[in-house]
Design an enzyme around this catalytic site. Structure first.
Site, short mmCIF file in Angstrom:
data_model
loop_
_atom_site.label_atom_id
_atom_site.label_comp_id
_atom_site.label_asym_id
_atom_site.label_seq_id
_atom_site.Cartn_x
_atom_site.Cartn_y
_atom_site.Cartn_z
N TYR A 14 18.14 -8.44 -46.40
CA TYR A 14 18.43 -7.05 -46.03
C TYR A 14 19.33 -6.96 -44.80
O TYR A 14 20.47 -6.47 -44.87
CB TYR A 14 17.09 -6.34 -45.80
CG TYR A 14 17.17 -4.95 -45.22
CD1 TYR A 14 18.09 -4.00 -45.69
CD2 TYR A 14 16.31 -4.56 -44.19
CE1 TYR A 14 18.14 -2.72 -45.16
CE2 TYR A 14 16.34 -3.28 -43.67
CZ TYR A 14 17.27 -2.37 -44.15
OH TYR A 14 17.32 -1.10 -43.62
N LEU A 36 16.98 -17.74 -51.20
CA LEU A 36 16.75 -16.63 -52.14
C LEU A 36 15.28 -16.39 -52.42
O LEU A 36 14.93 -15.86 -53.48
CB LEU A 36 17.54 -16.85 -53.44
CG LEU A 36 19.07 -17.01 -53.29
CD1 LEU A 36 19.72 -17.19 -54.66
CD2 LEU A 36 19.68 -15.81 -52.57
N SER A 127 11.72 -9.91 -32.96
CA SER A 127 11.16 -8.64 -33.42
C SER A 127 10.36 -7.99 -32.29
O SER A 127 9.75 -8.67 -31.46
CB SER A 127 10.22 -8.92 -34.59
OG SER A 127 9.42 -7.82 -34.88
N ALA A 128 10.32 -6.67 -32.33
CA ALA A 128 9.47 -5.94 -31.38
C ALA A 128 8.01 -6.31 -31.56
O ALA A 128 7.19 -6.03 -30.68
CB ALA A 128 9.66 -4.44 -31.58
N THR A 129 7.70 -6.94 -32.66
CA THR A 129 6.32 -7.36 -32.91
C THR A 129 5.84 -8.35 -31.83
O THR A 129 4.64 -8.50 -31.62
CB THR A 129 6.19 -7.94 -34.34
OG1 THR A 129 4.85 -7.89 -34.75
CG2 THR A 129 6.70 -9.35 -34.43
N TYR A 155 2.79 -13.72 -38.21
CA TYR A 155 4.24 -13.49 -38.26
C TYR A 155 4.78 -13.36 -36.83
O TYR A 155 5.76 -14.00 -36.44
CB TYR A 155 4.56 -12.24 -39.09
CG TYR A 155 5.96 -11.73 -38.87
CD1 TYR A 155 7.06 -12.44 -39.34
CD2 TYR A 155 6.19 -10.54 -38.16
CE1 TYR A 155 8.36 -11.98 -39.11
CE2 TYR A 155 7.48 -10.08 -37.94
CZ TYR A 155 8.56 -10.80 -38.41
OH TYR A 155 9.84 -10.35 -38.18
N LYS A 159 7.57 -15.64 -34.33
CA LYS A 159 8.73 -15.16 -33.55
C LYS A 159 8.56 -15.54 -32.08
O LYS A 159 9.51 -15.98 -31.41
CB LYS A 159 8.85 -13.63 -33.68
CG LYS A 159 9.23 -13.17 -35.08
CD LYS A 159 10.63 -13.60 -35.46
CE LYS A 159 11.00 -13.25 -36.87
NZ LYS A 159 12.22 -13.88 -37.36
N ASN A 186 12.52 -0.96 -35.58
CA ASN A 186 12.28 -0.76 -37.02
C ASN A 186 13.59 -0.49 -37.77
O ASN A 186 14.05 0.65 -37.81
CB ASN A 186 11.31 0.40 -37.24
CG ASN A 186 9.88 0.02 -36.90
OD1 ASN A 186 9.59 -0.41 -35.79
ND2 ASN A 186 8.98 0.18 -37.86
N ASN A 205 5.95 -2.72 -48.07
CA ASN A 205 5.02 -2.60 -46.94
C ASN A 205 5.48 -1.52 -45.97
O ASN A 205 4.67 -0.94 -45.26
CB ASN A 205 4.98 -3.90 -46.14
CG ASN A 205 4.53 -5.07 -46.98
OD1 ASN A 205 3.46 -5.01 -47.57
ND2 ASN A 205 5.34 -6.12 -47.05
N ARG A 238 7.61 5.25 -33.93
CA ARG A 238 8.40 4.02 -34.01
C ARG A 238 9.84 4.34 -33.65
O ARG A 238 10.30 5.45 -33.80
CB ARG A 238 8.38 3.44 -35.43
CG ARG A 238 7.02 3.00 -35.92
CD ARG A 238 6.58 1.71 -35.23
NE ARG A 238 5.27 1.27 -35.70
CZ ARG A 238 4.11 1.70 -35.18
NH1 ARG A 238 4.10 2.54 -34.17
NH2 ARG A 238 2.96 1.24 -35.66
#
Ligand code: NAD
Ligand code: WQD
Length: 357
Positions: A14, A36, A127-129, A155, A159, A186, A205, A238
């Protein structure tokens, strides 16, 4: 223009595909590596259609050292933009070892080969995670890069760990390595052409892809995960960022690394808009953009959700000279074009169906 190539790992996915489009538009040449596992060759074929450029593609798993080394041997690589990884928070709690193996080992193999082939610049998709629940520090909303990190799922741990690996590697030779760690908030939306977009496997999700599937009739209604949060309408906030703005952030980071060619660096930047939206606000924006009523039902809170994740994007603005320009409404408009023109993602309407797996 420098004719050496930018290696884009995960470039069929993406965000990676939007970054490839942006790279080519900015005169960079790329080679895409992707196994892939969460994408299809079709996105690369669409990129060729969009950019009118041949894009070298290697179907290689980053954990396959021999396969990846052939890419380093075959192409003269200047720098790496590293998107490849597994990204589903919920799935990562069920198969954490798969996440650690894929994301961490894949990155280690990549870095070892970069070292061997003297490729020293890397832009990493963090990631902001990594912040976890930043609302535990009320003075840190919006979230600056200095906010303490405390990811709450496997996850996020991958990171966090990769960020640490990059910092340790940089510290081992501060003259050489140039690392840009980009913490995305996001990402939403799609390319305005309608040719590339997000194509989630199975039940989405994330909020926007799920809503888009409701709007095209693939799903009955949206489940809103809780309206009893302490926010203006009870739903979580978000920082949604248009994927094209996000892609441009990678060009800004590459330029920054290129400009610091004499000394090394390892630095983190938030890529967000600085503006938060609630679930109901996004729901309204998507209903407006699509002209569709999106039925919804409020259900219980989703485990692990936090009340507010909004970026303080000042560092990226000052140092990378980057900021967002596209709002949630535009992201919804572009997502709606992508969804209506490709209701089953890349699966049915292949411009290069013969390459599809
Ligand atoms: P995506 O799944 O669409 O793209 C990732 C790509 O990497 C896929 O094409 C997949 O096939 C490939 N891949 C995965 N493991 C690989 C491996 N071992 N070897 C080769 N290819 C592999 O995801 P995306 O949304 O484009 O995310 C890109 C990156 O940005 C990821 O690292 C993700 O963790 C990070 N990120 C995403 C979001 C988001 O909400 N989408 C937010 C923050 C960070
Ligand atoms: C947004 C809001 C949900 C779906 C995730 C990852 C994060 C990062 C970005 C990778 C929340 C609500 C959602 C639905 C809903 N990815 N929602 N119904 O959870 O903020 O972030 O993607 O790094 O790590 O956790 O994004 O789109 O899932 O949720 O009500 O069907 O929408 O509760 O408030 P999230 P999301």
């Amino acid at each position: 223009m420098d004719k050496r190539l930018r290696l884009v790992t995960g470039g069929a996915g993406y965000i990676g595909s939007h970054a490839v489009a942006e790279l080519i538009e900015n005169g960079y040449e790329c080679v895409v590596v992707d196994n892939l596992c969460n994408s299809s060759y079709e996105s690369v074929a669409r990129l060729e259609l969009l950019t009118k450029h041949y894009i070298p593609f290697c179907k290689v798993d980053l954990c396959d050292r021999e396969g990846l080394e052939k890419v380093f041997q075959e192409y003269k690589i200047d720098s790496v933009i590293h998107f490849a990884g597994l990204k589903a928070v919920g799935e990562s709690t069920k198969i954490p070892l798969t996440y650690f193996h894929n994301n961490i080992l894949g990155t280690l193999v990549l870095l070892e080969l970069m070292e061997k082939y003297h490729v020293e610049k890397l832009v990493f998709s963090s990631s902001a995670t990594v912040y976890g629940d930043a609302t535990r520090f009320p003075n840190m909303i919006p979230i600056p890069e200095e906010c303490p990190l405390d990811p709450t799922n496997p996850y996020g741990h991958t990171k966090f760990t990769i960020e640490k690996i990059l910092q340790d590697l940089y510290a081992s030779n501060t003259n050489i390595w140039k690392f840009a760690i980009l913490r995305y908030f996001n990402p939403i939306g799609a390319h305005p052409s309608g040719l590339i977009g997000e194509d989630p496997l199975g039940i989405p999700n994330n909020l926007l892809p799920y809503m888009a599937q409701v709007a095209v009739g693939r799903r009955e209604k949206l489940y809103v995960f809780g309206d009893d949060y302490e926010t203006r309408d009870g739903t979580p906030i978000r920082d949604y960022i248009h994927v094209v703005d996000l892609a441009k952030g990678h060009i800004a980071a590459l330029k920054y690394l290129d400009a610091h060619s004499t000394d090394g660096l390892c630095r983190e930047w938030n890529l967000g808009s600085g503006t938060g939206s609630t679930v109901f606000e996004v729901h309204r924006a998507f209903a407006n953009a699509s002209g569709k009523e999106i039925p919804y039902e409020v259900t219980g809170r989703r485990a692990g959700d936090v009340v507010n994740l909004t970026a303080k994007p000042d560092r990226a603005k000052e140092e990378l000279k980057w900021q967002t320009h596209l709002d949630v409404g535009m992201a919804c408009t572009n997502l709606w074009k992508w969804a209506t023109e490709n209701p089953f993602g890349y699966q049915l309407k292949g411009v290069h169906a013969r390459f599809a797996e």
